[in-house]
Scaffold this motif. Structure first.
Motif, PDB file in Angstrom:
ATOM      1  N   ALA A  27       5.727  25.979  40.086  1.00  0.00           N
ATOM      2  CA  ALA A  27       5.050  25.416  39.306  1.00  0.00           C
ATOM      3  C   ALA A  27       5.941  23.907  38.539  1.00  0.00           C
ATOM      4  O   ALA A  27       7.160  24.051  38.478  1.00  0.00           O
ATOM      5  N   ILE A  28       4.970  23.076  38.356  1.00  0.00           N
ATOM      6  CA  ILE A  28       5.408  22.320  37.904  1.00  0.00           C
ATOM      7  C   ILE A  28       4.755  21.301  36.006  1.00  0.00           C
ATOM      8  O   ILE A  28       3.879  21.613  36.201  1.00  0.00           O
ATOM      9  N   LEU A  29       6.026  21.515  35.370  1.00  0.00           N
ATOM     10  CA  LEU A  29       5.464  21.390  34.178  1.00  0.00           C
ATOM     11  C   LEU A  29       5.834  19.793  33.440  1.00  0.00           C
ATOM     12  O   LEU A  29       6.897  19.524  33.365  1.00  0.00           O
ATOM     13  N   PHE A  30       4.902  18.908  33.273  1.00  0.00           N
ATOM     14  CA  PHE A  30       4.804  17.966  32.316  1.00  0.00           C
ATOM     15  C   PHE A  30       4.827  17.762  30.589  1.00  0.00           C
ATOM     16  O   PHE A  30       3.611  18.523  30.730  1.00  0.00           O
ATOM     17  N   GLN A  31       5.937  17.639  29.953  1.00  0.00           N
ATOM     18  CA  GLN A  31       5.916  17.938  29.220  1.00  0.00           C
ATOM     19  C   GLN A  31       5.734  16.801  27.997  1.00  0.00           C
ATOM     20  O   GLN A  31       7.071  15.789  28.549  1.00  0.00           O
ATOM     21  N   TYR A  32       5.503  15.897  26.429  1.00  0.00           N
ATOM     22  CA  TYR A  32       5.800  14.953  26.426  1.00  0.00           C
ATOM     23  C   TYR A  32       5.747  15.285  24.525  1.00  0.00           C
ATOM     24  O   TYR A  32       5.240  15.970  23.733  1.00  0.00           O
ATOM     25  N   ALA A  33       6.926  14.875  24.189  1.00  0.00           N
ATOM     26  CA  ALA A  33       7.520  14.804  23.161  1.00  0.00           C
ATOM     27  C   ALA A  33       6.183  13.833  22.324  1.00  0.00           C
ATOM     28  O   ALA A  33       6.516  13.761  20.936  1.00  0.00           O
ATOM     29  N   ASP A  34       6.832  12.387  22.877  1.00  0.00           N
ATOM     30  CA  ASP A  34       6.676  11.257  21.919  1.00  0.00           C
ATOM     31  C   ASP A  34       5.821  10.573  23.479  1.00  0.00           C
ATOM     32  O   ASP A  34       6.502   9.875  23.809  1.00  0.00           O
ATOM     33  N   THR A  35       4.284  10.354  22.819  1.00  0.00           N
ATOM     34  CA  THR A  35       3.627   9.201  24.045  1.00  0.00           C
ATOM     35  C   THR A  35       3.517   7.734  23.340  1.00  0.00           C
ATOM     36  O   THR A  35       2.404   7.341  23.687  1.00  0.00           O
ATOM     37  N   ASP A  36       4.045   7.484  21.743  1.00  0.00           N
ATOM     38  CA  ASP A  36       3.400   6.370  21.032  1.00  0.00           C
ATOM     39  C   ASP A  36       4.647   5.137  21.486  1.00  0.00           C
ATOM     40  O   ASP A  36       5.847   5.818  21.071  1.00  0.00           O
ATOM     41  N   VAL A  37       4.205   4.660  22.188  1.00  0.00           N
ATOM     42  CA  VAL A  37       4.616   3.268  22.522  1.00  0.00           C
ATOM     43  C   VAL A  37       5.004   2.300  21.905  1.00  0.00           C
ATOM     44  O   VAL A  37       5.004   1.194  21.818  1.00  0.00           O
ATOM     45  N   GLY A  38       4.434   2.134  21.055  1.00  0.00           N
ATOM     46  CA  GLY A  38       4.365   1.216  20.034  1.00  0.00           C
ATOM     47  C   GLY A  38       3.064  -0.017  20.143  1.00  0.00           C
ATOM     48  O   GLY A  38       2.886  -1.332  19.616  1.00  0.00           O
ATOM     49  N   ASP A  39       2.427   0.168  21.468  1.00  0.00           N
ATOM     50  CA  ASP A  39       0.896  -0.606  21.743  1.00  0.00           C
ATOM     51  C   ASP A  39       0.015   0.183  22.411  1.00  0.00           C
ATOM     52  O   ASP A  39       0.218   0.822  22.660  1.00  0.00           O
ATOM     53  N   PRO A  40      -0.687  -0.355  21.401  1.00  0.00           N
ATOM     54  CA  PRO A  40      -2.154   0.406  20.986  1.00  0.00           C
ATOM     55  C   PRO A  40      -2.439   0.635  23.471  1.00  0.00           C
ATOM     56  O   PRO A  40      -3.228   1.370  23.129  1.00  0.00           O
ATOM     57  N   ALA A  41      -2.126  -0.347  23.717  1.00  0.00           N
ATOM     58  CA  ALA A  41      -2.874  -0.583  25.654  1.00  0.00           C
ATOM     59  C   ALA A  41      -2.257  -0.022  26.220  1.00  0.00           C
ATOM     60  O   ALA A  41      -3.378   0.106  27.258  1.00  0.00           O
ATOM     61  N   ARG A  42      -0.355   0.712  25.491  1.00  0.00           N
ATOM     62  CA  ARG A  42      -0.053   1.393  26.153  1.00  0.00           C
ATOM     63  C   ARG A  42       0.398   2.747  26.014  1.00  0.00           C
ATOM     64  O   ARG A  42       0.612   3.626  26.651  1.00  0.00           O
ATOM     65  N   ASN A  43      -0.175   3.606  24.828  1.00  0.00           N
ATOM     66  CA  ASN A  43       0.024   4.493  24.176  1.00  0.00           C
ATOM     67  C   ASN A  43      -0.566   5.831  24.927  1.00  0.00           C
ATOM     68  O   ASN A  43      -1.423   5.927  25.707  1.00  0.00           O
ATOM     69  N   ASP A  44      -0.245   6.928  24.568  1.00  0.00           N
ATOM     70  CA  ASP A  44      -0.745   8.314  24.938  1.00  0.00           C
ATOM     71  C   ASP A  44      -0.969   7.747  26.843  1.00  0.00           C
ATOM     72  O   ASP A  44      -2.849   8.458  27.549  1.00  0.00           O
ATOM     73  N   GLY A  45      -1.081   7.502  27.419  1.00  0.00           N
ATOM     74  CA  GLY A  45      -0.778   7.317  29.005  1.00  0.00           C
ATOM     75  C   GLY A  45      -1.779   6.340  29.809  1.00  0.00           C
ATOM     76  O   GLY A  45      -1.925   6.585  30.691  1.00  0.00           O
ATOM     77  N   ILE A  46      -2.121   5.306  28.112  1.00  0.00           N
ATOM     78  CA  ILE A  46      -3.158   4.471  29.004  1.00  0.00           C
ATOM     79  C   ILE A  46      -3.078   3.637  29.888  1.00  0.00           C
ATOM     80  O   ILE A  46      -3.675   2.990  30.943  1.00  0.00           O
ATOM     81  N   SER A  47      -1.458   3.240  29.700  1.00  0.00           N
ATOM     82  CA  SER A  47      -1.024   2.435  30.662  1.00  0.00           C
ATOM     83  C   SER A  47      -0.471   2.789  32.202  1.00  0.00           C
ATOM     84  O   SER A  47       0.396   1.924  33.139  1.00  0.00           O
ATOM     85  N   ALA A  48      -0.645   4.249  32.450  1.00  0.00           N
ATOM     86  CA  ALA A  48       0.123   4.965  33.513  1.00  0.00           C
ATOM     87  C   ALA A  48      -1.265   5.427  34.326  1.00  0.00           C
ATOM     88  O   ALA A  48      -1.562   5.610  34.205  1.00  0.00           O
ATOM     89  N   THR A  49      -0.369   6.075  35.960  1.00  0.00           N
ATOM     90  CA  THR A  49      -0.705   7.126  36.735  1.00  0.00           C
ATOM     91  C   THR A  49      -0.032   8.081  36.005  1.00  0.00           C
ATOM     92  O   THR A  49       0.948   8.620  36.650  1.00  0.00           O
ATOM     93  N   ILE A  50      -0.577   9.353  36.095  1.00  0.00           N
ATOM     94  CA  ILE A  50      -0.160  10.031  36.188  1.00  0.00           C
ATOM     95  C   ILE A  50      -0.665  11.556  36.921  1.00  0.00           C
ATOM     96  O   ILE A  50      -1.742  11.933  37.240  1.00  0.00           O
ATOM     97  N   GLY A  51       0.328  12.248  37.727  1.00  0.00           N
ATOM     98  CA  GLY A  51       0.334  13.540  38.453  1.00  0.00           C
ATOM     99  C   GLY A  51       0.983  13.451  39.869  1.00  0.00           C
ATOM    100  O   GLY A  51       2.609  12.902  39.331  1.00  0.00           O
ATOM    101  N   LEU A  52       0.632  14.658  40.458  1.00  0.00           N
ATOM    102  CA  LEU A  52       2.321  14.550  41.723  1.00  0.00           C
ATOM    103  C   LEU A  52       1.851  13.605  43.395  1.00  0.00           C
ATOM    104  O   LEU A  52       0.518  13.883  43.861  1.00  0.00           O
ATOM    105  N   ASN A  53       2.870  12.759  43.879  1.00  0.00           N
ATOM    106  CA  ASN A  53       3.030  12.061  44.952  1.00  0.00           C
ATOM    107  C   ASN A  53       3.336  13.493  46.026  1.00  0.00           C
ATOM    108  O   ASN A  53       3.907  14.403  45.742  1.00  0.00           O
TER     109      ASN A  53
END
Length: 499
Positions: A27-53
């Protein structure tokens, strides 16, 4: 793997997260302690692709989210592997494959009768195959293939530069009055691409002054075309630019791309002509390469189902020593003999279809230039040549006698031959003496159609009626059309002597 103060984009703050791989369960576990990067346009994975390649070529990538607020502080994503369920099955298949095979006895009739009387003989139609043979009988006179009128000789011209491309536009001529011709016994249906109007057209090769548009072909430049296997509903053609082998519906011009006919490296850069060999069921094509040191031509076979092209060889032994050879189109007669037109030397040539070796039959006698068309009427054996005569600047139809290369002018092509130019020219007529049976009044049959079971023979009584014939010798063919794909039309020659 743990990421602290990880910065993937220009943002005021940095994220903190970890990725854990459990060796026991995979199994693979992604854990997030802090996802606030100080930019509402990028916080919480808004600017990211999340998954397994996945590695290249492995269709196993799994996307959890794409540019969406899908994660947050204290959250985690667990990817748990699953054991694939494998299913197996088997079954037995029995293919019962078979064909009818016709055997006709006798191979020919040679009978006699006194004037005013009649006689008969038996024609046995056998089937040595393992499927039922269906058949029907008709007759055909041996003089039906004779030309109905004499031809005209061809004008001479001067040689010039060589090109297989469409001819440049010329100033239109006033509408002409077609020259007088003796009536033809019957027409020779044909189709072609007219570069003057960029359209699929139909015409009678014996009266080419009238061409009828079927449909436009748009941006396609179809320099090569041919019918295959007696199917005149679709014209096979190759596009000059894309190398696509496609078919055109001769009723409405709709196209269906079969595939790309790829030329072998060093053996041509453009397709020029197509020819169907009915004796072997093979589609041939000519190609050429025009470079700094002249032009070379090549012979190919093409699979009409997949567009796969196979090189036969370079077309050699013809052309100009300094400028090479450009075989603009090819044609194969009913016996499998191949011919072509070389634009460099303005020659009519014979080609060995097994090797590509060629020999000059005769000079064309004029400057043949730009795209052309060549095809046999397999019914009469006449070779028609849709030429562009650059000596006079117009499209012209010729008949060629293959054994001598003698050309006979049929007529100019189109109402204004300076604006017409035919390529992908293909005759739409069946071949052989039994292609178009007609009535022979002194022949009769006890039955004209039937079905013969596998391994059986059906006798047919053939009558020879001399009651209305003067003394002399008469010739015809008894034609047996059937569903044996290897011998669709069987001709039984008849010689009838009336005393």
């Amino acid at each position: 793997m743990s990421y602290r103060s990880h910065r993937r984009a220009p943002a005021p703050r940095r994220s903190v997260h970890a990725r854990l791989i459990y060796e026991g369960s995979n199994a693979i576990l992604f854990q997030y302690a802090d996802t606030d990067v100080g930019d509402p346009a990028r916080n919480d994975g808004i600017s990211a692709t999340i998954g397994l390649n996945a590695p290249p070529g492995v269709d196993a990538a799994l996307q959890y989210s794409y540019k969406s607020a899908s994660v947050g502080a204290g959250k985690a994503i667990l990817f748990s592997p699953t054991t694939p369920v494998a299913y197996t099955a088997s079954a037995g298949v029995v293919l019962d494959v078979g064909v009818p095979q016709i055997v006709v006895t006798p191979a020919q009739f040679d009978v006699g009768a006194a004037a005013g009387t009649s006689t008969s003989a038996t024609l046995d139609i056998g089937n040595v195959g393992n499927r039922p043979l269906t058949w029907n009988i008709a007759s055909f006179g041996t003089d039906a293939h004779l030309p109905a009128t004499s031809r005209y000789t061809v004008p001479l011209g001067d040689p010039a530069a060589t090109s297989a491309a469409p001819a440049p536009r010329r100033k239109p001529h006033p509408a002409r009055t077609p020259r007088a011709q003796a009536p033809q016994a019957e027409g020779v249906a044909a189709f072609a691409i007219d570069f003057g109007t960029s359209s699929l057209v139909s015409l009678d090769a014996t009266h080419p002054e009238t061409i009828t548009p079927v449909a436009g072909v748009g941006d396609l430049v179809l320099t090569a075309g041919e019918f295959a296997d007696e199917d005149f509903s679709k014209l096979y053609a190759i596009d000059h630019y894309s190398w696509h082998l496609l078919t055109l519906d001769t009723r409405d011009g709709s196209t269906d791309v079969i595939g790309t006919a790829v030329l072998e490296a060093g053996a041509g850069i453009d397709w020029a002509g197509l020819a169907w060999d009915a004796s072997t069921g093979t589609l041939y094509a000519s190609a050429y390469a025009q470079g700094r040191f002249g032009i070379d031509s090549y012979l190919y076979t093409i699979d009409p189902l997949t567009a796969t092209a196979t090189l036969v060889g370079r077309i050699g032994g013809i052309g100009d020593p300094a400028n090479g050879t450009l075989v603009v189109d090819i044609a194969v007669d009913a016996e499998g003999r191949m011919y072509g037109v070389d634009l460099v030397a303005d020659d009519f040539v014979a080609i060995d279809k097994a090797t590509g070796d060629a020999a000059v039959v005769a000079s064309l006698g004029f400057d043949a230039n730009f795209a052309q068309g060549l095809d046999f009427d397999d019914y009469s054996g006449t070779l028609y040549y849709a030429a562009f005569n650059n000596s006079v600047g117009e499209a012209q139809m010729y008949a060629i006698e293959p054994s001598t290369g003698a050309l006979t002018l049929v007529d100019a092509i189109g109402a204004d031959p300076t604006q017409s130019q035919l390529a992908a020219f293909a005759v739409a007529r069946l071949g052989g003496v039994c292609a178009y049976p007609d009535d022979v009044p002194w022949l009769t049959y006890s039955t004209t159609r039937g079905s013969t079971a596998a391994g059986a023979t059906t006798p047919v009584t053939v009558g020879f009626d001399a009651s209305s014939l003067a003394p002399g010798t008469y010739h015809a063919n008894v034609c047996v059309a059937n569903n044996d794909l290897a011998r669709r039309r069987v001709a039984v020659p008849v010689t009838f002597t009336v005393n």
